[in-house]
Design a protein around this motif. Sequence first.
Motif, mmCIF file in Angstrom:
data_model
loop_
_atom_site.group_PDB
_atom_site.id
_atom_site.type_symbol
_atom_site.label_atom_id
_atom_site.label_comp_id
_atom_site.label_asym_id
_atom_site.label_seq_id
_atom_site.Cartn_x
_atom_site.Cartn_y
_atom_site.Cartn_z
ATOM 1 N N LEU A 80 -49.914 24.936 62.457
ATOM 2 C CA LEU A 80 -50.626 24.182 61.423
ATOM 3 C C LEU A 80 -50.896 25.060 60.221
ATOM 4 O O LEU A 80 -50.704 24.643 59.076
ATOM 5 N N SER A 81 -51.342 26.288 60.475
ATOM 6 C CA SER A 81 -51.627 27.218 59.386
ATOM 7 C C SER A 81 -50.403 27.422 58.505
ATOM 8 O O SER A 81 -50.489 27.357 57.276
ATOM 9 N N LYS A 82 -49.255 27.660 59.126
ATOM 10 C CA LYS A 82 -48.019 27.864 58.369
ATOM 11 C C LYS A 82 -47.656 26.620 57.568
ATOM 12 O O LYS A 82 -47.236 26.712 56.402
ATOM 13 N N THR A 83 -47.840 25.458 58.178
ATOM 14 C CA THR A 83 -47.517 24.198 57.504
ATOM 15 C C THR A 83 -48.425 23.975 56.302
ATOM 16 O O THR A 83 -47.971 23.562 55.222
ATOM 17 N N LEU A 84 -49.732 24.237 56.465
ATOM 18 C CA LEU A 84 -50.678 24.059 55.366
ATOM 19 C C LEU A 84 -50.382 25.015 54.208
ATOM 20 O O LEU A 84 -50.363 24.603 53.040
ATOM 21 N N ILE A 85 -50.136 26.267 54.528
ATOM 22 C CA ILE A 85 -49.858 27.254 53.481
ATOM 23 C C ILE A 85 -48.569 26.902 52.732
ATOM 24 O O ILE A 85 -48.510 26.988 51.504
ATOM 25 N N ASN A 86 -47.568 26.459 53.468
ATOM 26 C CA ASN A 86 -46.314 26.045 52.828
ATOM 27 C C ASN A 86 -46.503 24.820 51.940
ATOM 28 O O ASN A 86 -45.747 24.609 50.993
ATOM 29 N N ALA A 87 -47.538 24.025 52.256
ATOM 30 C CA ALA A 87 -47.818 22.817 51.468
ATOM 31 C C ALA A 87 -48.769 23.092 50.306
ATOM 32 O O ALA A 87 -49.170 22.160 49.607
ATOM 33 N N GLY A 88 -49.146 24.356 50.108
ATOM 34 C CA GLY A 88 -49.988 24.702 48.974
ATOM 35 C C GLY A 88 -51.469 24.752 49.259
ATOM 36 O O GLY A 88 -52.283 24.796 48.329
ATOM 37 N N PHE A 89 -51.855 24.786 50.536
ATOM 38 C CA PHE A 89 -53.267 24.922 50.902
ATOM 39 C C PHE A 89 -53.630 26.407 50.809
ATOM 40 O O PHE A 89 -53.682 27.124 51.811
ATOM 41 N N THR A 90 -53.898 26.868 49.615
ATOM 42 C CA THR A 90 -54.050 28.307 49.359
ATOM 43 C C THR A 90 -55.355 28.889 49.893
ATOM 44 O O THR A 90 -55.510 30.113 49.965
ATOM 45 N N LYS A 91 -56.314 28.044 50.275
ATOM 46 C CA LYS A 91 -57.596 28.532 50.779
ATOM 47 C C LYS A 91 -57.681 28.485 52.301
ATOM 48 O O LYS A 91 -58.766 28.575 52.877
ATOM 49 N N THR A 92 -56.536 28.355 52.949
ATOM 50 C CA THR A 92 -56.487 28.303 54.409
ATOM 51 C C THR A 92 -56.350 29.696 55.009
ATOM 52 O O THR A 92 -55.540 30.492 54.552
ATOM 53 N N GLU A 93 -57.163 29.982 56.031
ATOM 54 C CA GLU A 93 -57.096 31.260 56.738
ATOM 55 C C GLU A 93 -56.879 31.013 58.227
ATOM 56 O O GLU A 93 -57.624 30.251 58.854
ATOM 57 N N TYR A 94 -55.863 31.650 58.773
ATOM 58 C CA TYR A 94 -55.618 31.634 60.215
ATOM 59 C C TYR A 94 -56.237 32.897 60.798
ATOM 60 O O TYR A 94 -55.905 34.007 60.376
ATOM 61 N N ILE A 95 -57.174 32.751 61.756
ATOM 62 C CA ILE A 95 -57.907 33.893 62.276
ATOM 63 C C ILE A 95 -57.729 33.994 63.794
ATOM 64 O O ILE A 95 -58.476 33.379 64.574
ATOM 65 N N PRO A 96 -56.720 34.752 64.234
ATOM 66 C CA PRO A 96 -56.552 34.989 65.671
ATOM 67 C C PRO A 96 -57.476 36.109 66.125
ATOM 68 O O PRO A 96 -57.613 37.120 65.439
ATOM 69 N N THR A 97 -58.129 35.931 67.257
ATOM 70 C CA THR A 97 -59.042 36.945 67.773
ATOM 71 C C THR A 97 -58.463 37.553 69.046
ATOM 72 O O THR A 97 -57.467 37.082 69.587
ATOM 73 N N GLU A 98 -59.118 38.594 69.534
ATOM 74 C CA GLU A 98 -58.633 39.275 70.733
ATOM 75 C C GLU A 98 -59.809 39.724 71.591
ATOM 76 O O GLU A 98 -60.741 40.365 71.107
ATOM 77 N N ASN A 99 -59.784 39.324 72.854
ATOM 78 C CA ASN A 99 -60.796 39.733 73.838
ATOM 79 C C ASN A 99 -62.228 39.361 73.433
ATOM 80 O O ASN A 99 -63.168 40.072 73.759
ATOM 81 N N ARG A 100 -62.391 38.257 72.726
ATOM 82 C CA ARG A 100 -63.733 37.800 72.351
ATOM 83 C C ARG A 100 -64.166 36.570 73.155
ATOM 84 O O ARG A 100 -65.342 36.219 73.171
ATOM 85 N N GLY A 101 -63.215 35.923 73.817
ATOM 86 C CA GLY A 101 -63.524 34.690 74.519
ATOM 87 C C GLY A 101 -64.292 34.903 75.815
ATOM 88 O O GLY A 101 -63.718 35.169 76.864
ATOM 89 N N VAL A 102 -65.621 34.775 75.730
ATOM 90 C CA VAL A 102 -66.490 34.883 76.900
ATOM 91 C C VAL A 102 -67.536 33.772 76.818
ATOM 92 O O VAL A 102 -68.192 33.605 75.787
ATOM 93 N N ARG A 103 -67.685 33.023 77.877
ATOM 94 C CA ARG A 103 -68.652 31.920 77.873
ATOM 95 C C ARG A 103 -70.052 32.402 78.255
ATOM 96 O O ARG A 103 -70.238 33.546 78.651
#
Length: 235
Positions: A187-210
């Motif tokens: 989705l991020s790639k699709t939005l940026i390609n469509a001109g959504f210049t304020k879109t940020e894709y933020i992948p995290t690592e080892n933060r998922g704890v309930r």
Amino acid sequence: LEKAKANQIAIVYSNLNKKLWFEENELNELSETIQKIFTTNNLPTDHLYISGFSSGGDVALLVGDYLTKNEQLNLTPKGIFIVDSPIDLAELYFSSEKNLQRNFSEVSVQESNWIIKMLGDRFGNPNQSLTAYEAFSVFTLKTSSIKNINNLKNTKIRLYTEPDSLWWKEHRMADFDQTNAYLIKELSKTLINAGFTKTEYIPTENRGVRSNNERHPHSWSIVETGELINWILDQ
């Protein structure tokens, strides 16, 4: 909540649960409810942010698009952020089919049966037609459709996800392309390609704890709160 209060951010919680799409009348009703909340509590409308975890992210993007499109409501969001949301209804159906074929995890099987019945009853089988799914989904990977969030082109958007493919393989026997993380990246790639210049894709690592200290990448905890608040406060 305490960090938000310290920065004079008012938070309104929604009790919508497992809501993956909206019928047109529901969007109108929800927008009127939101408008009433702002009026009743005398809240400013010029710095509105909408967010959601899991299916709540779908809600945030869809209602944000609706509010932006209907300028007369005077509730145009400045920003929207989602946390590991299932944004593609058709792919959710396809993934559930794969999970049932594997029959690996009881949790996965139960959820997949529920998803296929719910989506199938409303939209039919996407293997036969994607049209109904495209009409209501945030994103449709197979056709690169983002028509239901097109009005957010000038809105700040953050897409949080933790792409832990090893966890999903071990606990659900799921492939990476079945995960929310994969589709959010697409989705991020699709939005940026469509001109959504304020879109940020933020992948995290080892933060998922309930809250029970269970390791799970599908968790609110992947969001770094202080940094997010700075993003919200940034004009």
